[in-house]
Write a protein that holds these residues in place. Structure first.
Motif, PDB file in Angstrom:
ATOM      1  N   PHE A 196       0.826  -1.209   0.000  1.00  0.00           N
ATOM      2  CA  PHE A 196       0.000   0.000   0.000  1.00  0.00           C
ATOM      3  C   PHE A 196       0.861   1.259   0.000  1.00  0.00           C
ATOM      4  N   GLN A 200       1.627   4.379  -2.931  1.00  0.00           N
ATOM      5  CA  GLN A 200       1.505   5.809  -2.651  1.00  0.00           C
ATOM      6  C   GLN A 200       2.799   6.558  -2.960  1.00  0.00           C
ATOM      7  N   ILE A 234      -2.949   6.848   4.081  1.00  0.00           N
ATOM      8  CA  ILE A 234      -2.948   5.423   3.781  1.00  0.00           C
ATOM      9  C   ILE A 234      -2.452   4.634   4.991  1.00  0.00           C
ATOM     10  N   GLU A 312      -9.989   9.687   3.259  1.00  0.00           N
ATOM     11  CA  GLU A 312      -8.838   9.376   2.427  1.00  0.00           C
ATOM     12  C   GLU A 312      -9.234   8.416   1.317  1.00  0.00           C
ATOM     13  N   VAL A 313     -10.072   7.461   1.694  1.00  0.00           N
ATOM     14  CA  VAL A 313     -10.473   6.431   0.756  1.00  0.00           C
ATOM     15  C   VAL A 313     -11.304   7.009  -0.371  1.00  0.00           C
ATOM     16  N   THR A 315     -11.323   9.891  -1.799  1.00  0.00           N
ATOM     17  CA  THR A 315     -10.751  10.796  -2.780  1.00  0.00           C
ATOM     18  C   THR A 315     -10.421  10.021  -4.056  1.00  0.00           C
ATOM     19  N   THR A 316     -10.691  10.653  -5.159  1.00  0.00           N
ATOM     20  CA  THR A 316     -10.324  10.016  -6.419  1.00  0.00           C
ATOM     21  C   THR A 316      -8.954  10.492  -6.835  1.00  0.00           C
ATOM     22  N   THR A 317      -8.388   9.833  -7.796  1.00  0.00           N
ATOM     23  CA  THR A 317      -7.042  10.222  -8.214  1.00  0.00           C
ATOM     24  C   THR A 317      -7.070  11.508  -9.005  1.00  0.00           C
TER      25      THR A 317
ATOM     26  N   TRP B 170     -14.051  -1.550  -5.226  1.00  0.00           N
ATOM     27  CA  TRP B 170     -13.465  -0.208  -5.134  1.00  0.00           C
ATOM     28  C   TRP B 170     -12.468   0.014  -6.258  1.00  0.00           C
ATOM     29  N   LYS B 174     -12.982   2.958  -9.047  1.00  0.00           N
ATOM     30  CA  LYS B 174     -12.042   4.058  -9.225  1.00  0.00           C
ATOM     31  C   LYS B 174     -11.375   3.989 -10.601  1.00  0.00           C
ATOM     32  N   MET B 177     -13.652   5.181 -13.374  1.00  0.00           N
ATOM     33  CA  MET B 177     -13.796   6.642 -13.349  1.00  0.00           C
ATOM     34  C   MET B 177     -12.653   7.338 -14.086  1.00  0.00           C
ATOM     35  N   VAL B 287      -4.661   3.539  -7.687  1.00  0.00           N
ATOM     36  CA  VAL B 287      -5.893   4.307  -7.834  1.00  0.00           C
ATOM     37  C   VAL B 287      -6.601   4.471  -6.487  1.00  0.00           C
ATOM     38  N   ARG B 288      -5.867   4.220  -5.426  1.00  0.00           N
ATOM     39  CA  ARG B 288      -6.407   4.381  -4.088  1.00  0.00           C
ATOM     40  C   ARG B 288      -7.669   3.567  -3.913  1.00  0.00           C
ATOM     41  N   ALA B 289      -7.603   2.373  -4.407  1.00  0.00           N
ATOM     42  CA  ALA B 289      -8.751   1.501  -4.227  1.00  0.00           C
ATOM     43  C   ALA B 289      -8.635   0.855  -2.869  1.00  0.00           C
TER      44      ALA B 289
END
Lengths: 317, 290
Positions: A196, A200, A234, A312-313, A315-317, B170, B174, B177, B287-289
């Motif tokens: 994870f 990031q 994260i 945090e989760v 938010t989109t990229t 998720w 994401k 999108m 993609v912060r999934a």
């Protein structure tokens, strides 16, 4: 006929009066797309939890279909058995200990992997493998190396560092079983943190660091002011997930020690499992499961209230 | 920044020294990671190639020619072990297929369609992380038994799919999108239906996310012990993890070298995936999934 009334000339299936329905067509399609997930969730979560609650109000022998209504008697029994509080405590020790180690080691590995230039792919593969190989294999190797005749770590611990006697199995000793479980579990699951945080780290643009360098920042300042704020969100999420997963961990404990020696490594999941199959008290085991679920739910709610990782989760990229 | 001191590195080192210091630190860290990370896999491999009598009683670090053997691998062809491995493969494939199809559909719906309670649905998805195999498995044991799914691979596939769902959905959501909606609109203008647009425009572009979700589902299914232990009580349908543990409990004599050999066989697929697919894995997580 079709062209006269201005309808589509494409061939059509059975007629559905979309315009007369009280819902939008898009709503129907949208709900339909998530329906399989909902069905799975109902089948695997809602239904079992409800069933567990219902079963926990009965006295049930595991293999006997006869259910006897006892009300809250099972919960009273759960609160009174000494092993319950001990297991809860050992579970918390296991959860906190392994989550902390995993967080520190995982972050460190991610930082190193992100900065390394040569052999990055190979090293990443080595690290990821730890997470991808089955737990049972980790356990089998651990059982081999900590076993008295021919176990290399057993020999090293006994002869080089004098940690335990030469013929004892450390996984069967009260002093060492829990510590080793924490270490072996951390070996495998620290990688979860790494995956994870590494993702990031890769997403931080290089220009941030270049700008900081021009302004005369040293590495520690860059880490503190660029890397750390980016990772905070994260890390909070990962700590939540890891704590939940470690608290629920059953497989590696059962494979290595089966909760022994005595009850030295019996955490709540192990206790629940033993209650079903050794104790044959299905109702009581369900009461333990419900208590565990409530405990997790409560801690998750507290955590969400404190840190709001969903922000945090979402938010989109 | 004060003018008296020139800007410098940490611990009052100059920038050059700081860089050297960091390079050294990085090198040591790398060495430790390689050593600790690869060691158990190396140890398993070398034991798998060593004669089992030697493994039982003494410590060897390398299978030198006089103790080297391939005989340990015959354990894989034993019908019992073969069944366990076969079942694991079936369950893994079943889980991957279910997870990918269901999460693609749901991800598309969440990204592109408007429907009430969408936000709440997304939040509820996260609760999926609270599904503990043991908490779910104990009630599921009786539920599956009463509807006849106990001891079937389908029952296990359903359970594992549900557990992989929050991450996969998720991820797809994401990821979809990030695909411009204009691509689909172009297809609609040409007369494609929504389904057609989904199938021919969106799905092909989702390949990285599909691979990431599939990898995650694979890791879960390949790893699983708890669900399989509870939901597959009979020996003939069980998967590798509970099967091998039961075999160890029942067998008169099951040498450790055999266990290492079969473990090595089960380690190879994840090892290859980790090497060749890591970029997809990281892309999926980027993609912060969650």
């Amino acid at each position: 006929m079709a062209s006269e009334t201005g309808e589509s000339i494409r061939p059509r299936g059975p007629y559905i009066p979309w315009d007369d329905l009280p819902v939008e067509r898009e709503t129907v399609a949208g709900v339909a797309t998530v329906l399989p997930v909902i069905v799975l969730y109902v089948l695997i979560a809602v239904f079992p939890i409800a069933f567990a609650f219902w079963a926990s109000l009965h006295d049930i022998h595991t293999l006997n279909p006869e259910w006897e209504w006892v009300g809250l008697e099972n919960y009273r029994e759960v609160m009174n058995i000494a092993t319950f509080w001990g297991s809860l405590w050992r579970g918390i020790v296991y959860m906190v200990g392994s989550t902390l180690i995993q967080l520190v080691v995982g972050l460190w590995m991610a930082l190193v992997l992100n900065r390394i230039t040569r052999g990055q792919k190979l090293l990443t593969a080595v690290v990821f493998t730890a997470y991808l190989i089955p737990t049972i294999i980790v356990s089998l190797v651990a059982l081999r190396v900590f076993d008295p005749p021919g176990g290399v770590f057993q020999m090293m611990g006994a002869e080089w560092f004098d940690l335990w006697a030469s013929q004892t199995a450390p996984l069967g000793s009260r002093d060492w079983a829990m510590r080793l479980l924490i270490l072996i579990g951390s070996w495998k699951f620290a990688v979860f943190v790494t995956i994870f945080t590494l993702a990031q780290l890769r997403a931080i643009p290089d220009r941030f660091y270049e700008a900081a360098k021009i302004c005369g920042a040293n590495r520690w300042q860059m880490f503190r002011d660029i890397t750390l704020p980016r990772l905070m969100g994260i890390v909070l999420v990962v700590v939540l997930l890891r704590s939940i997963f470690m608290f629920n961990k059953f497989d590696i404990i059962w494979q290595l020690t089966q909760g022994g020696p005595g009850n030295a490594t019996t955490t709540l999941p192990v206790l629940a499992y033993k209650t079903v199959y050794t104790g044959q008290e299905y109702g009581l085991a369900n009461a333990i499961a419900v208590v565990m679920f409530l405990f997790l739910l409560a801690s998750a709610i507290v955590y969400f209230k404190l840190f709001n990782p969903s922000e945090e989760v979402e938010t989109t990229t | 920044m004060s003018q008296k001191e020139p800007p410098g590195g940490i611990f009052g080192l100059s920038y050059d020294r700081e860089t050297e210091f960091f390079e050294a630190l990085k090198l040591i860290s790398t060495a430790i990671i390689v050593l600790v990370g690869a060691w158990p896999i190396y140890w398993m491999t070398q034991l798998a190639f060593t004669e089992y009598e030697t493994v039982e009683n003494s410590i060897t670090v390398f299978p030198t020619p006089d103790i080297f053997t391939l005989d340990n691998f015959t354990v894989i062809t034993e019908p019992e072990m073969y069944t366990y491995m076969f079942n694991t493969v079936v369950v893994a494939i079943g889980t991957i297929v279910t997870v990918v199809i269901v999460s693609l559909l749901a991800g598309y719906g969440l990204a592109r369609l408007e429907f009430p309670q969408k936000e709440n649905f997304a939040r509820i998805l996260l609760i999926g992380y609270l599904f503990s195999p043991i908490v779910i498995g104990i009630p599921l044991y009786q539920i599956w038994r009463s509807i006849g799914l106990l001891g079937t691979r389908v029952g296990l596939i359903i359970a594992l799919s549900a557990v992989s769902m929050p991450f996969a959905v998720w991820l797809m959501w994401k990821y979809i999108m990030t695909i411009p909606e204009a691509h689909e609109e172009a297809a609609w203008v040409d007369g494609a239906s929504r389904w057609r647009g989904f199938r021919d425009v969106v799905v092909p572009q989702c390949r990285p996310a599909i691979i990431a979700a599939a990898l995650f589902a694979f890791a879960l299914a390949w790893n699983d012990f708890t669900f399989a232990q509870i939901l597959l009580p009979q020996t003939d349908t069980t998967t590798f993890a509970p099967g091998i543990l039961r075999a160890m409990g029942q067998a008169q004599f099951l040498p450790d070298a055999y266990l290492m050999a079969i473990s090595l066989a089960m380690t190879l697929p994840p090892l290859l995936f980790a090497y060749f697919m890591q970029s997809y894995l990281l892309k999926g997580f980027q993609v912060r999934a969650l």
